[in-house]
Design a protein around this motif. Structure first.
Motif, PDB file in Angstrom:
ATOM      1  N   ALA A 229       0.842  -1.206   0.000  1.00 25.32           N
ATOM      2  CA  ALA A 229       0.000   0.000   0.000  1.00 25.32           C
ATOM      3  C   ALA A 229       0.878   1.258   0.000  1.00 25.32           C
ATOM      4  O   ALA A 229       1.986   1.238   0.524  1.00 25.32           O
ATOM      5  CB  ALA A 229      -0.906   0.003   1.226  1.00 25.32           C
ATOM      6  N   PRO A 230       0.370   2.357  -0.565  1.00 24.07           N
ATOM      7  CA  PRO A 230       1.131   3.613  -0.556  1.00 24.07           C
ATOM      8  C   PRO A 230       1.065   4.344   0.784  1.00 24.07           C
ATOM      9  O   PRO A 230       1.639   5.407   0.943  1.00 24.07           O
ATOM     10  CB  PRO A 230       0.450   4.439  -1.663  1.00 24.07           C
ATOM     11  CG  PRO A 230      -0.951   3.918  -1.705  1.00 24.07           C
ATOM     12  CD  PRO A 230      -0.879   2.459  -1.341  1.00 24.07           C
ATOM     13  N   VAL A 231       0.364   3.772   1.749  1.00 22.92           N
ATOM     14  CA  VAL A 231       0.279   4.349   3.095  1.00 22.92           C
ATOM     15  C   VAL A 231       0.545   3.254   4.121  1.00 22.92           C
ATOM     16  O   VAL A 231       0.402   2.069   3.846  1.00 22.92           O
ATOM     17  CB  VAL A 231      -1.113   4.976   3.380  1.00 22.92           C
ATOM     18  CG1 VAL A 231      -1.402   6.116   2.427  1.00 22.92           C
ATOM     19  CG2 VAL A 231      -2.209   3.931   3.341  1.00 22.92           C
ATOM     20  N   GLY A 232       0.969   3.692   5.311  1.00 26.09           N
ATOM     21  CA  GLY A 232       1.131   2.795   6.444  1.00 26.09           C
ATOM     22  C   GLY A 232       0.452   3.429   7.643  1.00 26.09           C
ATOM     23  O   GLY A 232      -0.176   4.486   7.514  1.00 26.09           O
ATOM     24  N   PHE A 233       0.605   2.805   8.803  1.00 24.72           N
ATOM     25  CA  PHE A 233      -0.030   3.319  10.010  1.00 24.72           C
ATOM     26  C   PHE A 233       0.948   3.342  11.170  1.00 24.72           C
ATOM     27  O   PHE A 233       1.686   2.378  11.389  1.00 24.72           O
ATOM     28  CB  PHE A 233      -1.242   2.469  10.398  1.00 24.72           C
ATOM     29  CG  PHE A 233      -2.340   2.501   9.381  1.00 24.72           C
ATOM     30  CD1 PHE A 233      -3.239   3.554   9.351  1.00 24.72           C
ATOM     31  CD2 PHE A 233      -2.463   1.489   8.438  1.00 24.72           C
ATOM     32  CE1 PHE A 233      -4.247   3.593   8.404  1.00 24.72           C
ATOM     33  CE2 PHE A 233      -3.474   1.514   7.488  1.00 24.72           C
ATOM     34  CZ  PHE A 233      -4.375   2.579   7.467  1.00 24.72           C
ATOM     35  N   ILE A 234       0.957   4.455  11.893  1.00 24.66           N
ATOM     36  CA  ILE A 234       1.651   4.532  13.169  1.00 24.66           C
ATOM     37  C   ILE A 234       0.600   4.279  14.247  1.00 24.66           C
ATOM     38  O   ILE A 234      -0.404   4.979  14.322  1.00 24.66           O
ATOM     39  CB  ILE A 234       2.324   5.896  13.387  1.00 24.66           C
ATOM     40  CG1 ILE A 234       3.469   6.099  12.392  1.00 24.66           C
ATOM     41  CG2 ILE A 234       2.835   6.035  14.822  1.00 24.66           C
ATOM     42  CD1 ILE A 234       4.678   5.216  12.624  1.00 24.66           C
ATOM     43  N   ARG A 235       0.842   3.249  15.038  1.00 21.03           N
ATOM     44  CA  ARG A 235      -0.054   2.932  16.165  1.00 21.03           C
ATOM     45  C   ARG A 235       0.516   3.643  17.389  1.00 21.03           C
ATOM     46  O   ARG A 235       1.579   3.268  17.900  1.00 21.03           O
ATOM     47  CB  ARG A 235      -0.102   1.420  16.381  1.00 21.03           C
ATOM     48  CG  ARG A 235      -0.922   0.971  17.577  1.00 21.03           C
ATOM     49  CD  ARG A 235      -0.846  -0.543  17.718  1.00 21.03           C
ATOM     50  NE  ARG A 235      -1.564  -1.020  18.878  1.00 21.03           N
ATOM     51  CZ  ARG A 235      -1.009  -1.236  20.076  1.00 21.03           C
ATOM     52  NH1 ARG A 235       0.279  -1.008  20.260  1.00 21.03           N
ATOM     53  NH2 ARG A 235      -1.744  -1.669  21.080  1.00 21.03           N
ATOM     54  N   ILE A 236      -0.160   4.680  17.831  1.00 20.76           N
ATOM     55  CA  ILE A 236       0.328   5.482  18.947  1.00 20.76           C
ATOM     56  C   ILE A 236      -0.396   5.099  20.231  1.00 20.76           C
ATOM     57  O   ILE A 236      -1.625   5.092  20.282  1.00 20.76           O
ATOM     58  CB  ILE A 236       0.143   6.990  18.671  1.00 20.76           C
ATOM     59  CG1 ILE A 236       0.954   7.391  17.429  1.00 20.76           C
ATOM     60  CG2 ILE A 236       0.579   7.818  19.877  1.00 20.76           C
ATOM     61  CD1 ILE A 236       0.820   8.843  17.051  1.00 20.76           C
ATOM     62  N   VAL A 237       0.400   4.763  21.249  1.00 20.82           N
ATOM     63  CA  VAL A 237      -0.138   4.504  22.582  1.00 20.82           C
ATOM     64  C   VAL A 237       0.193   5.741  23.417  1.00 20.82           C
ATOM     65  O   VAL A 237       1.361   6.008  23.701  1.00 20.82           O
ATOM     66  CB  VAL A 237       0.475   3.244  23.220  1.00 20.82           C
ATOM     67  CG1 VAL A 237      -0.135   2.988  24.590  1.00 20.82           C
ATOM     68  CG2 VAL A 237       0.307   2.043  22.305  1.00 20.82           C
ATOM     69  N   CYS A 238      -0.825   6.502  23.763  1.00 24.90           N
ATOM     70  CA  CYS A 238      -0.637   7.768  24.472  1.00 24.90           C
ATOM     71  C   CYS A 238      -1.560   7.802  25.680  1.00 24.90           C
ATOM     72  O   CYS A 238      -2.783   7.831  25.524  1.00 24.90           O
ATOM     73  CB  CYS A 238      -0.920   8.940  23.529  1.00 24.90           C
ATOM     74  SG  CYS A 238      -0.793  10.553  24.291  1.00 24.90           S
ATOM     75  N   GLN A 239      -0.960   7.754  26.868  1.00 24.73           N
ATOM     76  CA  GLN A 239      -1.714   7.787  28.116  1.00 24.73           C
ATOM     77  C   GLN A 239      -2.806   6.710  28.150  1.00 24.73           C
ATOM     78  O   GLN A 239      -3.951   6.956  28.534  1.00 24.73           O
ATOM     79  CB  GLN A 239      -2.312   9.176  28.336  1.00 24.73           C
ATOM     80  CG  GLN A 239      -1.245  10.251  28.445  1.00 24.73           C
ATOM     81  CD  GLN A 239      -1.817  11.643  28.573  1.00 24.73           C
ATOM     82  OE1 GLN A 239      -3.023  11.832  28.702  1.00 24.73           O
ATOM     83  NE2 GLN A 239      -0.948  12.631  28.539  1.00 24.73           N
ATOM     84  N   GLY A 240      -2.432   5.530  27.700  1.00 25.93           N
ATOM     85  CA  GLY A 240      -3.340   4.393  27.735  1.00 25.93           C
ATOM     86  C   GLY A 240      -4.346   4.331  26.604  1.00 25.93           C
ATOM     87  O   GLY A 240      -5.106   3.372  26.496  1.00 25.93           O
ATOM     88  N   VAL A 241      -4.356   5.349  25.723  1.00 26.38           N
ATOM     89  CA  VAL A 241      -5.286   5.382  24.595  1.00 26.38           C
ATOM     90  C   VAL A 241      -4.530   5.027  23.315  1.00 26.38           C
ATOM     91  O   VAL A 241      -3.453   5.567  23.062  1.00 26.38           O
ATOM     92  CB  VAL A 241      -5.941   6.774  24.457  1.00 26.38           C
ATOM     93  CG1 VAL A 241      -6.849   6.827  23.235  1.00 26.38           C
ATOM     94  CG2 VAL A 241      -6.709   7.128  25.722  1.00 26.38           C
ATOM     95  N   VAL A 242      -5.092   4.120  22.526  1.00 24.72           N
ATOM     96  CA  VAL A 242      -4.458   3.680  21.287  1.00 24.72           C
ATOM     97  C   VAL A 242      -5.162   4.320  20.097  1.00 24.72           C
ATOM     98  O   VAL A 242      -6.387   4.328  20.018  1.00 24.72           O
ATOM     99  CB  VAL A 242      -4.516   2.142  21.151  1.00 24.72           C
ATOM    100  CG1 VAL A 242      -3.965   1.683  19.808  1.00 24.72           C
ATOM    101  CG2 VAL A 242      -3.763   1.482  22.289  1.00 24.72           C
ATOM    102  N   SER A 243      -4.356   4.883  19.173  1.00 15.48           N
ATOM    103  CA  SER A 243      -4.921   5.421  17.927  1.00 15.48           C
ATOM    104  C   SER A 243      -4.027   4.999  16.771  1.00 15.48           C
ATOM    105  O   SER A 243      -2.831   4.753  16.946  1.00 15.48           O
ATOM    106  CB  SER A 243      -5.031   6.949  17.989  1.00 15.48           C
ATOM    107  OG  SER A 243      -3.747   7.528  18.095  1.00 15.48           O
TER     108      SER A 243
END
Length: 200
Positions: A124-138
Motif C-alpha cells: 500500500a502507498p500508506v502505512g499506520f503509526i499505532r500510537i499509545v498515548c496515556q493508555g489510549v491507542v490510535s
C-alpha cells in the motif's frame, strides 16, 4: 475391590481432573487473548481490522533501492489485497514525526524488494503509526515515500556523516539532543545551544 484396582481408579480420576484444569486454564488464556484481539481490531482502520496479520516482530533486508534493513512490528494483508505496515510508538503526545514516515517507508521498501516470507503482494502507498498515548491507542495514517526519495535520503545521510554536506537543523532542538552524532555536529550543537537559550 482390590487395592491395586482402587489405586488405578484413583490415578485415572487424578489424570482426568488435571486434564480438565489444563483445558480450563487454556480456555481462560485464549479467551483473554481473543478479547484483547477483538478490542484492538475495533480501534484499527477497517482495511486492516478486517484483514489478516502476515508478519509480526521480524527483521528483513533488501539491497533495493539501497541497502536497507527493517524490523517490522506488524504487517497486515488488507481487505483490498494490499500489504500495510504498522509500527507502534509509545508517546506523551499523539503526534507523528518525519522519521516515522521514513521508518514506515523503509519497511515498505523492504517488503517490495526483499525476500520476506509471508510478505508477498503489492504494498500500500500508506502505512499506520499505532500510537499509545496515556493508555489510549490510535492509528495514524502516513503517506509513504517513494524508492527514489528513500535513495536520496540514504545518500544524503551518508554525505552528512562523512562531512561532505552540512546538516540542516530539525524543527525542534529535542531531536538534536537525542542524536548520536551531536558531539561532532556543529549545526546540532549550535541548534541545541540556541534552543536552551530560548527556553531560559
Amino acid at each position: 475391590m482390590h487395592w491395586l484396582d482402587a489405586l488405578f481408579l484413583l490415578g485415572l480420576v487424578a489424570a482426568y481432573l488435571l486434564y480438565r484444569a489444563d483445558v480450563a486454564r487454556r480456555g481462560r488464556r485464549e479467551g483473554a487473548r481473543g478479547l484483547y484481539e477483538r478490542h484492538e481490531r475495533s480501534r484499527m482502520p477497517a482495511v486492516i481490522a478486517e484483514g489478516r496479520l502476515v508478519l509480526s516482530e521480524t527483521y528483513h533486508r533488501t539491497d533495493v533501492p539501497r541497502r536497507l534493513g527493517a524490523r517490522f512490528d506488524q504487517v497486515f494483508s488488507g481487505t483490498d489485497g494490499l500489504l500495510y505496515v504498522v509500527d507502534t510508538k509509545r508517546r506523551r503526545r499523539r503526534v507523528v514525526y518525519g522519521y516515522d514516515q521514513i521508518e514506515l517507508s523503509v519497511q515498505a521498501a523492504v517488503l517490495r524488494h526483499g525476500r520476506v516470507p509471508g510478505g508477498t503482494g503489492p504494498v500500500a502507498p500508506v502505512g499506520f503509526i499505532r500510537i499509545v498515548c496515556q493508555g489510549v491507542v490510535s492509528y495514524e495514517r502516513v503517506a509513504l515515500l517513494s524508492d527514489e526519495r528513500l535513495a536520496n535520503l540514504h545518500a544524503r545521510y551518508f554525505a552528512v556523516v562523512r562531512g561532505q554536506v552540512q546538516p540542516c537543523g530539525p524543527e525542534t532542538p529535542g531531536a538534536c539532543r537525542k542524536c548520536a552524532y551531536l558531539a561532532r555536529c556543529e549545526t546540532g550543537r549550535r541548534f541545541v545551544a540556541s534552543g536552551r537559550r530560548r527556553a531560559a
